[in-house]
Write an enzyme that holds these catalytic residues in place. Structure first.
Site, short mmCIF file in Angstrom:
data_model
loop_
_atom_site.label_atom_id
_atom_site.label_comp_id
_atom_site.label_asym_id
_atom_site.label_seq_id
_atom_site.Cartn_x
_atom_site.Cartn_y
_atom_site.Cartn_z
CD GLU A 143 -3.19 -0.82 2.07
OE1 GLU A 143 -2.97 -0.15 3.09
OE2 GLU A 143 -4.28 -1.35 1.84
CD GLU A 315 -4.30 -5.92 2.76
OE1 GLU A 315 -4.96 -5.15 3.45
OE2 GLU A 315 -3.06 -5.89 2.71
C1 GAL Z 1 -4.49 -2.49 5.01
C2 GAL Z 1 -3.08 -3.05 5.16
C3 GAL Z 1 -3.04 -4.28 6.01
C4 GAL Z 1 -3.88 -4.09 7.25
C5 GAL Z 1 -5.28 -3.75 6.84
C6 GAL Z 1 -6.24 -3.60 8.00
O1 GAL Z 1 -4.48 -1.13 4.73
O2 GAL Z 1 -2.52 -3.32 3.91
O3 GAL Z 1 -1.70 -4.56 6.36
O4 GAL Z 1 -3.32 -3.11 8.04
O5 GAL Z 1 -5.26 -2.53 6.15
O6 GAL Z 1 -7.53 -3.33 7.52
#
Ligand code: GAL
Length: 652
Positions: A143, A315
């Protein structure tokens, strides 16, 4: 190929747990696992003391469960010993203060010493696992730009910025000219005098800021390229991606995407709804447990363009998250619902964050597919259900959207840098145009300025201050209707008002010139009358000089909407009702077929399949559709309900 994945942190758990976890993943239908992106301190606990054995072991175990692995390069989390060995690698914020060690993303993209360390660890990582049979691909870093880290005001950044400017302008006289530095005696005698645009008593020169933004974006792409170049050479045949974020405009994601094999992004619908400043509390209440019906899709369509057609969710929210102002639980069924919607927009893989909730450190309140003790959390059963449904989607190919929406990162920066109306924000206008089209049941392709626009019957351009020659050319080759929002061609590449006045080069398509901007508070909307209805425009009204007859006027007689053959120009920001009416009229005119949707329901086509999604907290009854063979769900859609049908006319 359509498949499921999960994010896993082997380093968080005892290694006797790994085979159990992998077996459970396999039985839920998970085929990809992402690991390693924050594990530098376990790869290299002390300078030069390398340990990749655990990762090799994990890859071996994944292989025995036929699970493929994406390894993240660990460069988002340089360990303490590394930071201490060169403290000036830390990024500095706008106030010149360092982003301290103790969380993540505490580095400056321009720092050559840190770049060398990244090269070194990437080489060592590829030597250890780059040709492992279980290795599917790489995620670069994690990110970029997260936690407001796209810009760094460090000494390293200043040095690189000066070089970047020298390359762009050759001599400082040209730079002074381009920026208009005679204003307020801002002229420089050489590039070494140029500072970063922060901590000035009032606004720095907007051209200075725009160039710093472009430079910072280039630094991110360069930082990524240096890793990509090594990975392609040392780990051949493996696909490379980066996980982009929602509402992230700090760098040019199209430019970054061009370097990747596919794009991916991280989707947290309830976190976005609670934290993005686009939504009223009433709206937030209605969609509290399902998320906004368009916000996720907008990003699906955007990142599909960044990946040139290929993209994943890296994710996906699996339950409540931890980072928004409040973090509600999704409706039962939402984990499956969100994933199906991503697939309907063309995602190849949806991967969930994370396998098991962490009982320690910063994200203790962030759900996973398992509770911290290893029992399944609610998301697990939904993933199992989903994996049973995926074969239905397997061979479907995404077609072209009904409408193209032009998105531009520079447009966002330009409007942010010199807003003129604090309430005019580019992301909001893009979102409103996107929503107006999606509410009519249409599929949208989000495209950059240099996209091939031929074949689209409707192209919308919410706003575009800097019009590139290739865009003008692209528009000339189209035959569809084009709707322009205001603030079009309003600046040159050097952040100046064009000599011909706005909309600059667009005057070649439409004979009108903007001679004044009336920037108004929200409490002073301007009425327009269109047909039998009265609507308003707000925040931003342009006065134009033209021989064209307006097709809609403000109360004072000035033109609100102009048309010149197939080009339409809005001189103000229309309210939602008016925008909906304009879009509806243009769609009807172009004979694009519309699906009537109840409030809070969205639809999407994927090949021969049509999906319907109910975002409402109550059930809805859809009208049955001729030629639709229902495969999943029912015309009565409960909250979090999905209907998937096959359009028998589209079946090959
Ligand atoms: C994203 C990140 C992850 C985790 C997640 C939590 O922004 O890539 O490592 O922190 O959020 O929602």
């Amino acid at each position: 190929m359509r498949s499921l994945g999960v994010c896993y942190y082997p380093e968080h758990w005892n290694d006797n747990r790994w085979p159990v976890d992998l077996r459970q993943m396999q039985s839920l239908g998970i085929r990809y696992v992402r690991v390693g992106e924050f594990a530098w301190s376990r790869f290299e606990p002390a300078p030069g003391k390398l340990n990749f054995g655990w990762l090799q072991h994990f890859l071996d175990l994944a292989g025995s469960e036929q699970i493929k692995v994406i390894v993240g390069t660990p460069t988002a989390t340089p360990p303490k010993w590394l930071v201490d060995s060169m403290p000036d690698m830390l990024a500095l914020d706008e106030n010149g203060l360092p982003l301290q060690f103790g969380s993540r993303r505490h580095y400056c993209f321009s720092h050559e010493g840190y770049r060398n360390e990244c090269r070194r660890i990437v080489i060592q990582l590829t030597e250890a696992v780059g040709n492992h049979p279980s290795l599917f691909g790489w995620q670069i870093d994690n990110e970029f730009g997260c936690h407001g880290t796209a810009l760094s005001y460090s000494t390293a950044a200043r040095g690189r910025f000066q070089q970047w400017l020298q390359k762009r302008y050759q001599d400082v006289v040209s730079l002074n000219e381009a920026w208009g530095n005679v204003f307020w005696s801002m002229e420089y005698r050489n590039f070494a005098e140029i500072e970063l645009p922060n901590r000035t008593p009032t606004d720095p020169n907007p051209a200075h800021r725009l160039d710093f933004q472009r430079f910072s974006s280039d630094m991110i792409v360069e930082f990524m390229q240096l890793q990509i170049e090594l990975l392609r050479r040392l780990s051949p045949g493996r696909l490379i991606t980066h996980n982009f974020m929602g509402q992230s405009t700090g760098f040019d994601h199209f430019a970054a995407g061009r370097e990747l094999d596919f794009a991916s992004w991280d989707m947290y619908p309830l976190g976005f709804l609670a934290s993005v400043p686009l939504f009223s509390d009433e709206h937030r209440l209605h969609y509290l447990r399902s998320g906004d019906p368009d916000y996720g899709s907008l990003h699906h369509d955007l990142y599909r363009a960044c990946g040139r057609g290929r993209w994943w969710i890296m994710e996906q929210q699996p339950g409540p998250v931890n980072w928004a102002p409040y973090n509600p639980a999704p409706f039962p069924g939402m984990v499956r619902f969100w994933a199906l919607e991503a697939f309907a927009h063309g995602a190849e893989v949806v991967s969930f964050f994370r396998w098991r909730q962490a009982p320690f450190a910063q994200e203790q309140h962030h759900a996973g597919l398992q509770l911290p003790n290893g029992e399944p959390d609610a998301g697990s059963a939904e993933v199992a259900q989903l994996s049973g449904e995926l074969p239905i989607l397997a061979d479907e190919k995404l077609g072209r959207g009904d409408v193209a929406l032009v998105f531009d990162y520079e447009a966002c920066w330009t409007i942010e840098i010199q807003p003129q109306s604090k309430q005019f924000t580019y992301p909001e206008e893009v979102f409103r145009f996107y929503r107006a089209i999606r509410q009519r049941g249409l599929d949208v392709d989000i495209v950059p300025q240099d996209a091939d626009l031929t074949g689209y019957r409707l192209i919308v351009v919410p706003s575009l201050p800097i019009v590139r020659p290739e865009f003008l050319e692209g528009l000339r080759r189209t035959s569809g209707t084009v709707l322009f929002g205001p603030r079009l061609g309003a600046k040159t590449e050097n952040f100046q008002i064009p000599a011909k006045l706005p909309p600059g080069p667009i005057q070649e398509l439409m004979p009108l010139r903007v001679i004044r901007v009336d920037s108004l508070p929200l409490f002073a909307p301007q009425k327009v009358r269109w047909g039998e209805r009265t609507y308003t425009a707000h925040k931003w009204i342009e006065h134009v000089d033209t021989d064209l007859e307006p097709i809609v006027r403000y109360e004072d007689g000035r033109g609100a909407l102009f048309r010149c053959e197939r080009f339409l120009y809005l001189t103000g920001l229309p309210d939602d009702q008016w925008l909906n009416a304009i879009i509806e009229t243009l769609i009807t005119e172009q004979k694009i077929s519309i699906t009537d949707l109840p409030l809070g329901v969205r639809t999407r086509c994927l090949g021969s399949l049509r999906f319907f999604f109910n975002y409402n907290p109550h059930p809805v009854q859809l009208e049955s559709i001729e030629d639709l063979e229902v495969l999943v769900g029912d015309y009565k859609l409960p909250p979090a309900g999905v209907l998937i049908g096959r359009d028998t006319r589209r079946t090959p």
